[in-house]
Write an enzyme that holds these catalytic residues in place. Sequence first.
Site, PDB file in Angstrom:
ATOM      1  N   ARG A 236     -32.428  79.960 -36.246  1.00 35.56           N
ATOM      2  CA  ARG A 236     -32.702  78.528 -36.205  1.00 35.56           C
ATOM      3  C   ARG A 236     -34.194  78.299 -36.388  1.00 35.56           C
ATOM      4  NH1 ARG A 236     -28.032  78.705 -36.592  1.00 35.56           N
ATOM      5  NH2 ARG A 236     -26.405  77.451 -35.594  1.00 35.56           N
ATOM      6  N   GLU A 265     -32.161  69.581 -41.855  1.00 33.43           N
ATOM      7  CA  GLU A 265     -31.046  70.036 -42.688  1.00 33.43           C
ATOM      8  C   GLU A 265     -30.026  68.914 -42.838  1.00 33.43           C
ATOM      9  OE1 GLU A 265     -29.352  73.686 -41.288  1.00 33.43           O
ATOM     10  OE2 GLU A 265     -31.238  74.773 -41.343  1.00 33.43           O
ATOM     11  N   HIS A 285     -29.263  77.544 -45.656  1.00 28.98           N
ATOM     12  CA  HIS A 285     -28.411  77.787 -44.486  1.00 28.98           C
ATOM     13  C   HIS A 285     -27.015  78.231 -44.915  1.00 28.98           C
ATOM     14  CE1 HIS A 285     -27.914  76.667 -39.972  1.00 28.98           C
ATOM     15  NE2 HIS A 285     -27.313  77.799 -40.271  1.00 28.98           N
TER      16      HIS A 285
END
Length: 328
Positions: A236, A265, A285
Amino acid sequence: MKVAILDDYFDTLRTLPCFAKLSGHDVTIYNDHLQETDALAERLKDVEALVLIRERTQIRAPLLEKLPKLKLISQRSVYPHIDIDACTRLGIIVSSNMHADTPSYAAAELTWGLVLAAMRQIPQQMAALQAGTWQIGVGHTLRDKTLGIYGYGRLGSVVAGYGRAFGMSVLVWAREPNLAQARADGYQIAGSREELFAESDVLSLHLRLVDATRGIVTRDDLARMKPRALLVNTSRAGLIENGALVDALRAGRPGMAAVDVFDTEPLRDPDDPLLTLPNVVATPHIGYVTRDEYELQFSDIFDQIVAYAAGEPSNVVNPAALSRLRKA
């Protein structure tokens, strides 16, 4: 039950074998990303069970209060994107299997792919070749280098094994009892966090983002890294002090970064520094985004819906909501 699935960008879930578990339910799948509260509320106003794909959509009180029929949120893994207190107050169950016993091999494999891509300049070399240039620089081998693993859990332990297979010396820093496990697995333990950052040629972060770990990697930590070192973050973005990574890369310590996670994001700004700095390899991601991983994860997620419909909620993270369940 009326079930909605958000953010299935490539309409993948209906093609998985586990999707059959929702047979008999009224399922609507959305392939776009929507975050604006009123628009989401209109979309979900009749939904009873909401399926989330990781943290793609923020589920906060202003939205929850506009969804009078919502009874269940079903997902997998951590839930910083969900207002758990608001769910409890409103009688909405949150079910989330934390998969403590199942490593995400997809995420571990992507981590190693980023290590190789960054150390050998694979994206940059490919872009240069496509532009008509033959070789643009000299990369680094991994064998006999030091791989630092910060956090020795489900993912860190797998990535450490990849490092061992590539002939790297593996150096671990984590909390007990994970350090004890790392010792038992035959890995060297760093004398301190400072040593981990100073000695690693490749340092990979494998910590969960909770209040205690937010910003745990500081500017001082990054400044201790070698000028040719690589920092890898597939966990993260919030683990790193805000703004510290970009500043550190510009200062030359570490010399490179490979990231799969961002503060915002989905990231849609092509001018973001992590997308424009020449010493960064970045992916959107996708650590968990494989068909195999989806089948594993959504089998659990759909099981949670089936269990709720049978009157036996499972993997409930807010048990106080059980006394406030919404009626049909």
